[in-house]
Write an enzyme that holds these catalytic residues in place. Structure first.
Site, PDB file in Angstrom:
ATOM      1  N   ASP A  61      -5.955   2.578  -1.393  1.00  0.00           N
ATOM      2  CA  ASP A  61      -6.574   3.421  -0.366  1.00  0.00           C
ATOM      3  C   ASP A  61      -6.932   4.760  -1.004  1.00  0.00           C
ATOM      4  O   ASP A  61      -6.047   5.551  -1.353  1.00  0.00           O
ATOM      5  CB  ASP A  61      -5.608   3.605   0.801  1.00  0.00           C
ATOM      6  CG  ASP A  61      -6.255   4.289   1.993  1.00  0.00           C
ATOM      7  OD1 ASP A  61      -6.884   5.349   1.794  1.00  0.00           O
ATOM      8  OD2 ASP A  61      -6.132   3.774   3.118  1.00  0.00           O
ATOM      9  N   GLU A  98     -11.698   2.798   6.535  1.00  0.00           N
ATOM     10  CA  GLU A  98     -10.528   3.040   7.367  1.00  0.00           C
ATOM     11  C   GLU A  98     -10.432   4.543   7.643  1.00  0.00           C
ATOM     12  O   GLU A  98      -9.563   5.237   7.150  1.00  0.00           O
ATOM     13  CB  GLU A  98      -9.246   2.539   6.687  1.00  0.00           C
ATOM     14  CG  GLU A  98      -8.064   2.496   7.663  1.00  0.00           C
ATOM     15  CD  GLU A  98      -6.732   2.243   6.981  1.00  0.00           C
ATOM     16  OE1 GLU A  98      -5.870   1.625   7.618  1.00  0.00           O
ATOM     17  OE2 GLU A  98      -6.539   2.680   5.831  1.00  0.00           O
ATOM     18  N   GLN A 155      -9.818   0.756   0.218  1.00  0.00           N
ATOM     19  CA  GLN A 155     -10.169   1.433   1.461  1.00  0.00           C
ATOM     20  C   GLN A 155     -10.567   2.871   1.162  1.00  0.00           C
ATOM     21  O   GLN A 155     -10.255   3.406   0.102  1.00  0.00           O
ATOM     22  CB  GLN A 155      -8.986   1.410   2.441  1.00  0.00           C
ATOM     23  CG  GLN A 155      -8.622   0.015   2.925  1.00  0.00           C
ATOM     24  CD  GLN A 155      -7.425   0.016   3.843  1.00  0.00           C
ATOM     25  OE1 GLN A 155      -6.494   0.807   3.670  1.00  0.00           O
ATOM     26  NE2 GLN A 155      -7.407  -0.875   4.818  1.00  0.00           N
ATOM     27  N   GLU A 190       0.826  -1.210   0.000  1.00  0.00           N
ATOM     28  CA  GLU A 190       0.000   0.000   0.000  1.00  0.00           C
ATOM     29  C   GLU A 190       0.859   1.260   0.000  1.00  0.00           C
ATOM     30  O   GLU A 190       1.648   1.475   0.929  1.00  0.00           O
ATOM     31  CB  GLU A 190      -0.905   0.025   1.246  1.00  0.00           C
ATOM     32  CG  GLU A 190      -1.766   1.268   1.332  1.00  0.00           C
ATOM     33  CD  GLU A 190      -2.561   1.343   2.625  1.00  0.00           C
ATOM     34  OE1 GLU A 190      -3.489   2.167   2.687  1.00  0.00           O
ATOM     35  OE2 GLU A 190      -2.242   0.595   3.571  1.00  0.00           O
TER      36      GLU A 190
END
Length: 252
Positions: free
Chosen positions: A172, A234, A198, A137
């Site tokens: 993300d 998140e 996310q 990530e």
């Protein structure tokens, strides 16, 4: 219609993990995920997951010493990095968790790149027999200045070079909006290598019902792409979690 996973590193973080799992189920989440659950007995966590009827989607390798943010791109720290990969994979297997995010750490340069690639090969090999996905990530340069993975383009290059079927990108939306933007096109282009998605508001990392991203549009676009797995919430609730959950109705 999108489904959602509660990231219990931020949501219900004040509760012991088994209780947080039950709270997420009660709130209507379809799955859960963690940051670093290792202080909690994996048997109790698995029992709570079974009771709640929720899968555990992912967890992270440990960050390392205070001030560090992962070990796997740090030259000379390979033994520690691989011990933490093994610890995370063992915990994932014991709890039925489907993915492990291997944290790279603060490093740059050719030696860091070689170290990270070698440790990812190790992680993918150890995870393959357990059918666990390895995630990498990119983290944004405001929250994690100096982190090895700087953007999705760099991560995609690593995934292509290593060519391991169980190595995927953690996309993300919060981090990548800050670093690169153009999220719906980037999601479409990277979809074949994405292992998990996310989200959080930008720029404050709060609940996704405000800020510079229109998650109605983003969730609809992800749905249209055929993504059918839960999306990871998140975000930082800034207090009790329950009062922040109105987006689960308005954004579905």
């Amino acid at each position: 219609m999108p489904r959602f996973s509660a990231n219990l590193g931020f949501l219900w973080a004040e509760l012991p993990l088994p209780q947080a799992i039950r709270a997420a189920a009660k709130a209507g989440f379809d799955a859960v995920e963690c940051h670093w659950p290792f202080d909690h007995d994996p048997g109790a966590v698995r029992a709570a997951l079974t009771e709640a009827g929720l899968p555990m989607l992912g967890l992270n390798t440990l960050r390392g010493k205070p001030g560090e943010n992962g070990l796997s791109a740090l030259p000379g720290r390979e033994a520690e990095a691989r011990a933490e990969i093994d610890r995370a994979l063992d915990y994932a297997a014991a709890t039925g968790c489907g993915a492990v995010h291997v944290m790279a750490g603060f490093a740059q340069g050719a030696d860091a790149a070689s170290t990270f690639n070698d440790n990812l090969r190790y992680a993918c090999e150890r995870a393959a027999d357990r059918r666990i996905v390895i995630l990498i990530e990119p983290l944004n340069h405001h929250d994690a200045p100096g982190y090895f993975l700087r953007d999705a383009t760099q991560a995609a290059g690593i995934i292509a070079a290593l060519d391991r079927p169980n190595l995927r990108l953690m996309f993300d939306c919060y981090h990548l909006q800050i670093m690169q933007g153009d999220l719906t096109r980037r999601l479409r282009d990277l979809l074949p290598i994405i292992g998990h998605i996310q989200f959080a508001a930008v720029p404050d990392r709060g609940a996704p019902d405000h800020g510079e991203l229109d998650y109605r549009h983003i969730f609809a676009a992800i749905d249209a792409m055929g993504w059918d797995r839960p999306l990871g919430a998140e975000y930082k609730p800034g207090g009790a979690t329950e009062p922040t959950l109105g987006w689960m109705k308005t954004l579905r």
